[in-house]
Design an enzyme around this catalytic site. Sequence first.
Site, PDB file in Angstrom:
ATOM      1  N   GLU A 112       0.341  -1.173   0.140  1.00  0.00           N
ATOM      2  CA  GLU A 112      -0.547   0.152  -0.460  1.00  0.00           C
ATOM      3  C   GLU A 112       1.090   1.175   0.115  1.00  0.00           C
ATOM      4  OE1 GLU A 112      -3.369  -0.317   2.662  1.00  0.00           O
ATOM      5  OE2 GLU A 112      -2.739   1.921   2.659  1.00  0.00           O
ATOM      6  N   ASP A 141       0.356   4.763   0.468  1.00  0.00           N
ATOM      7  CA  ASP A 141      -1.298   6.508   1.007  1.00  0.00           C
ATOM      8  C   ASP A 141      -0.235   7.929   0.908  1.00  0.00           C
ATOM      9  OD1 ASP A 141      -2.467   4.038   1.929  1.00  0.00           O
ATOM     10  OD2 ASP A 141      -1.394   3.412   4.270  1.00  0.00           O
ATOM     11  N   GLU A 152      -2.279  10.480   3.173  1.00  0.00           N
ATOM     12  CA  GLU A 152      -3.502  11.182   4.235  1.00  0.00           C
ATOM     13  C   GLU A 152      -3.896  12.299   4.902  1.00  0.00           C
ATOM     14  OE1 GLU A 152      -5.687   7.215   6.092  1.00  0.00           O
ATOM     15  OE2 GLU A 152      -3.521   8.106   6.714  1.00  0.00           O
ATOM     16  N   GLN A 180      -0.307  13.554   6.011  1.00  0.00           N
ATOM     17  CA  GLN A 180       0.554  11.415   5.867  1.00  0.00           C
ATOM     18  C   GLN A 180       0.978  11.097   5.141  1.00  0.00           C
ATOM     19  OE1 GLN A 180      -0.167   9.879   9.647  1.00  0.00           O
ATOM     20  NE2 GLN A 180      -1.175   7.916   9.119  1.00  0.00           N
ATOM     21  N   ASN A 230       2.046   7.164   4.213  1.00  0.00           N
ATOM     22  CA  ASN A 230       2.813   5.392   5.018  1.00  0.00           C
ATOM     23  C   ASN A 230       3.129   4.504   3.317  1.00  0.00           C
ATOM     24  OD1 ASN A 230       3.183   3.947   6.438  1.00  0.00           O
ATOM     25  ND2 ASN A 230       1.580   3.227   7.086  1.00  0.00           N
ATOM     26  N   ASN A 258       3.649   1.017   8.710  1.00  0.00           N
ATOM     27  CA  ASN A 258       3.764   1.784  10.885  1.00  0.00           C
ATOM     28  C   ASN A 258       5.343   2.416  10.281  1.00  0.00           C
ATOM     29  OD1 ASN A 258       2.186   0.103  12.437  1.00  0.00           O
ATOM     30  ND2 ASN A 258       4.341  -1.375  12.741  1.00  0.00           N
ATOM     31  N   ARG A 294       9.632   4.533  19.831  1.00  0.00           N
ATOM     32  CA  ARG A 294       9.468   3.207  18.874  1.00  0.00           C
ATOM     33  C   ARG A 294      10.141   2.468  18.422  1.00  0.00           C
ATOM     34  NH1 ARG A 294       5.327   5.788  13.841  1.00  0.00           N
ATOM     35  NH2 ARG A 294       4.692   3.579  13.435  1.00  0.00           N
TER      36      ARG A 294
END
Length: 297
Positions: A108, A110, A112, A125, A127, A135, A283
């Site tokens: 995918e 993306d 957004e 955003q 990704n 992530n 993270r």
Amino acid sequence: MGVVKRLYFISAILINLSILVIGAQPRKPVDVPFQKNYVASWAADHIKYINGGTTVDLVLDRTSGTGFQSKGSYLFGHFSMRMKLVGGDSAGVVTAFYLSSQTNEHDEIDFEFLGNRTGQPYILQTNVFTGGKGNREQRIYLWFDPSKEFHTYAVLWNTYHIAFFVDNVPIRIFKNSKDLGLKFPFYQPMKLYSSLWNADDWATRGGLEKTNWANAPFVASYTSFHIDGCQVSTQQEAQVCSTSGLRWWDQKAFQDLDPQQYSSLQWVRQKYTIYNYCTDKTRYPNVPIECARNKDV
Ligand SMILES: *[C@@H]1O[C@H](CO)[C@@H](O)[C@H](O)[C@H]1NC(C)=O
């Protein structure tokens, strides 16, 4: 040389010439109406067609958001959309434009757009999912108000990289790092999708700002529905598409960003980036393996 072969040869020369002339600009999309390449995927009654589908409006109200998808599936190409986002008080509202294989271990890509209160900036955003793993969020502010006019959001996807562009300015690059053990989208054709929905549980200031329904309906407009991809409907076609060769996006000029594009990317990172998974030490105590190659660290 046979006629077909000769034509092939001549067109190869023409393709190369046009690259010399226009530099590393993607081929300019030819505008076609929505219906040529796209179809509503949910809440079809919340899509409005203007000028025979030259422009469409997506409408979000209390009852529903809406979305559409491409009719075809594609393996590599240049995918762009001109969008004018919900204006005014758009907090809680999310507009997405993305490619997805919708498979078990899906790929995918993306975009957004997270709305905001009047006068507060949108967040874009991005990704990338490969083989089901995502992530890899990055978030930027834009250098313009995306609700005032149409702007072009595009993805160039070939075997070398996935590059994200806003009005031809590269904002992100995800290089093929297969040699580092990272999956890259090579095999699964993707469709294009877009949707407008209420995401006030997470979108604006992490969900603190709720959608103000007094401002509904919320409207996002789209135009320029051309798709410049290698279309796949059979296994055999998939093989043809994944053999990199003569298509314009496989040419040298599109295998990497040029120095000027890298400096634009640097400009975006220095001035507009607000989150980058590559630098999120909490993270990811170990920097993800692709980050250095993508010049994200
Ligand atoms: C909304 O505006 C606030 C205040 O300027 C900002 O912190 C936030 O990043 C903006 N965008 C979103 C989607 O929350």
